[in-house]
Design an enzyme around this catalytic site. Structure first.
Site, PDB file in Angstrom:
ATOM      1  N   CYS A  24      -8.078  -2.804   1.606  1.00 23.20           N
ATOM      2  CA  CYS A  24      -6.935  -3.719   1.712  1.00 23.20           C
ATOM      3  C   CYS A  24      -6.740  -4.186   3.150  1.00 23.20           C
ATOM      4  CB  CYS A  24      -5.681  -3.033   1.201  1.00 23.20           C
ATOM      5  SG  CYS A  24      -5.384  -1.448   1.998  1.00 23.20           S
ATOM      6  N   LYS A  84      -1.127   6.643 -13.262  1.00 20.45           N
ATOM      7  CA  LYS A  84      -2.116   5.841 -13.997  1.00 20.45           C
ATOM      8  C   LYS A  84      -3.165   5.332 -13.011  1.00 20.45           C
ATOM      9  CE  LYS A  84      -2.926   1.695 -15.061  1.00 20.45           C
ATOM     10  NZ  LYS A  84      -4.416   1.696 -15.011  1.00 20.45           N
ATOM     11  N   GLU A 105       2.454  -1.595  -2.519  1.00 16.26           N
ATOM     12  CA  GLU A 105       1.496  -1.639  -1.391  1.00 16.26           C
ATOM     13  C   GLU A 105       0.401  -2.581  -1.852  1.00 16.26           C
ATOM     14  OE1 GLU A 105       2.450   0.514   0.976  1.00 16.26           O
ATOM     15  OE2 GLU A 105       3.753   1.798  -0.234  1.00 16.26           O
ATOM     16  N   GLU A 120      -7.757 -13.138  -0.290  1.00 18.11           N
ATOM     17  CA  GLU A 120      -8.378 -11.817  -0.187  1.00 18.11           C
ATOM     18  C   GLU A 120      -9.621 -11.797  -1.073  1.00 18.11           C
ATOM     19  OE1 GLU A 120      -6.382  -8.426  -2.055  1.00 18.11           O
ATOM     20  OE2 GLU A 120      -6.819  -7.253  -0.255  1.00 18.11           O
TER      21      GLU A 120
END
Ligand code: NAD
Length: 494
Positions: free
Chosen positions: A299, A188, A264, A398
């Site tokens: 990331c 997906k 992750e 973040e």
């Protein structure tokens, strides 16, 4: 290719947003679609199937049937290798189309869609294809009257859920080892960037991966994504995305069939530059190049820069001189190095953090605003805040945009403590000429990857993943096979 040619190709591009289930392109069973818009100019690219639980059921059933009858899993590893290499060849043959889809879908510069995303994804598929017929199982040092075999078997049906920042690359990091090991996969992609995953599935079929083995379901996270994570017949869920959703994925795995759940997740990586850094220009170039690469939507972006106070001014001055090199431009121009933010939601998030930085008292040195508004796209100027306090949101959370927070230190141990004072642990870096200091610092940094005197090195041969709330899995390298295989012991009485 000239910018006009890319624009002409983009205008002529035929986009098929239907799912790929059991070797067929299909509309969602509900008939629902969602708009797929380009962040470059807000243009509607097309309609994409809005898959939900019914489509997940169909794709998982197809994947299960394919796995059980062995149409892929029972191929000799050398045969899977040949097909995966053909798949990689087809990706390279169709590189221009894949790169264009990636750029239109999520806004990154076409230059990098070609050199990083398509090239990296094809290399990943090829590498796992090449690896699979070179891996041996084990024989245990058992007593002489018996033989104990330790073998690896595919887990079965793998559900993969991936984000939008490197859509093709993140998908490849999951599907390449999973398919090479003999699993069936239901992928997906993010609703913000579904197009290249769908084309990958076409190319996989063309390469000879049998129908049902690799299925792609575009759709929303709380519809198709959660149905996949909760499915009772999925053996493993491999997730890349935010820490917030990663926690939900682990819960869904526990709440359903206790499928293996690999995550992750996010990062807030610290880049520590000591005064005895061997090459300040290289350190500046890496700090700036890495935070602004991919519009800061990486990331592992080194979003917290800790500079030793004695060189801070010099460092910041050199960093500022580089900022114009990252002026956002037309992503379809091959000279552009900074493209568009993925959508208006992410744009608002990034601008919101910039406002918090300004109101929180950090010193805005560059950027700090939306630009190229007349294009209809979502562009943010490369932004640098100096004199950031580690308690500020821009130093803790973040942002996932082109925003660098500069902090300074006088005591390295204090910098290490601050670097580790985060929920994340993805990447970190230290710059020093002192070898012992470098090794001691790298040991003390709680991160899955620590860079010494560079930030850019990356290769399919090394694991990628995080400590703490940056996740529990490792993509890339031979270690990725651990996620997609079960270990079996077979005792044989002689
Ligand atoms: P996200 O968590 O919002 O979404 C990731 C994927 O999960 C998407 O496909 C989304 O549709 C799906 N999803 C959302 N809600 C879901 C739910 N309830 N159930 C199941 N699936 C759901 O993340 P994003 O905004 O797409 O990506 C950015 C994040 O990804 C950042 O935090 C970034 O650090 C992280 N990331 C990590 C790595 C890594 O290797 N560690 C690599 C790339 C990106």
């Amino acid at each position: 290719m000239a910018t006009t040619s890319w624009h002409e190709r983009a205008a002529a591009l035929a986009i098929d947003g239907r799912a790929l289930i059991n070797g067929q392109r299909l509309a969602a069973r509900s008939g629902q679609t969602f708009d797929n818009r380009s962040p470059i100019d807000g243009r509607l690219l097309g309609q994409v199937a809005r898959c939900d639980e019914q489509d997940v059921d169909a794709a998982v059933a197809a994947a299960r049937a394919a796995f059980e009858d062995g149409r892929w899993a029972n191929f000799a590893p050398a045969k899977r290798k040949r097909i995966l290499i053909k798949f990689a060849d087809l990706m390279q043959k169709n590189a221009a189309e894949l790169a264009l889809l990636e750029t239109l879908d999520m806004g990154k510069p076409i230059k990098y869609s070609q050199s990083v995303d398509v090239a990296g994804a094809a290399n990943c598929i090829r590498w796992y294809g090449e690896a699979i017929d070179k891996i041996y199982d084990e024989i245990a040092p058992a007593p002489v009257h018996s033989l104990a075999l330790i073998t690896r078997e595919p887990v079965g049906v793998v559900g993969a859920i991936v984000p939008w920042n490197y859509p093709m690359l993140m998908a490849s990091w999951k599907i390449a080892p999973a398919l090479a090991a003999g699993n069936s996969v239901v992928l997906k992609p993010s609703e913000k960037s579904p197009l290249t995953a769908l084309r990958l599935a076409d190319l996989a079929l063309e390469a000879g991966i049998p129908p049902g083995v690799f299925n792609v379901l575009p759709g929303y996270g709380n519809e198709a994504g959660s149905a996949l994570a909760l499915h009772m017949d999925v053996d493993c869920i491999a997730f890349t995305g935010s820490t917030r959703v990663g926690k939900q994925i682990m819960q869904m795995a526990g709440q359903s069939n206790l499928k293996r759940a690999w995550t992750e997740l996010g990062g807030k990586s610290a880049n520590i530059v000591c005064a005895d850094c061997p090459d300040i220009d290289a350190a500046v170039s890496a700090a700036i190049g890495s935070i602004f690469f991919n519009q800061g939507e990486s990331c592992n972006a080194p979003s917290r820069l800790f500079v030793e106070e004695s060189i801070r001014e010099q460092f910041v001055e050199k960093a500022l001189a580089m900022v114009p090199d990252f002026t956002p431009g037309d992503p379809l121009d091959e000279n552009t190095v900074m493209g568009a933010i993925v959508d208006d939601i992410q744009l608002r998030t990034v601008l919101g953090y910039i406002e918090q930085g300004k109101s929180g008292g950090a010193r805005l040195l560059a950027g700090g605003e939306r630009v190229r508004t007349e294009s209809g796209g979502y562009f943010v100027a490369p932004t640098i805040f100096d004199r950031v306090d580690s308690s500020m949101a821009i130093a803790r959370e973040e942002i996932f945009g082109p925003v660098l927070s500069v902090l300074s230190f006088t005591d390295l141990n204090d910098a290490i403590r601050q670097a580790n004072a985060t929920q994340y642990g993805l990447h970190a870096a230290v710059w020093t000429s002192d070898l012992s200091k470098a090794i001691k610092t790298s040991r003390a940094l709680r991160a899955g990857t620590v860079h010494v005197n560079q930030y850019d090195n990356d290769d399919i041969t090394v694991p990628f993943g995080g400590y703490k709330q940056s996740g529990n899995g490792r993509d890339k390298s031979l270690h990725a096979f651990d996620k997609y295989t079960e270990l079996k012991t077979t005792w044989i009485q002689l």
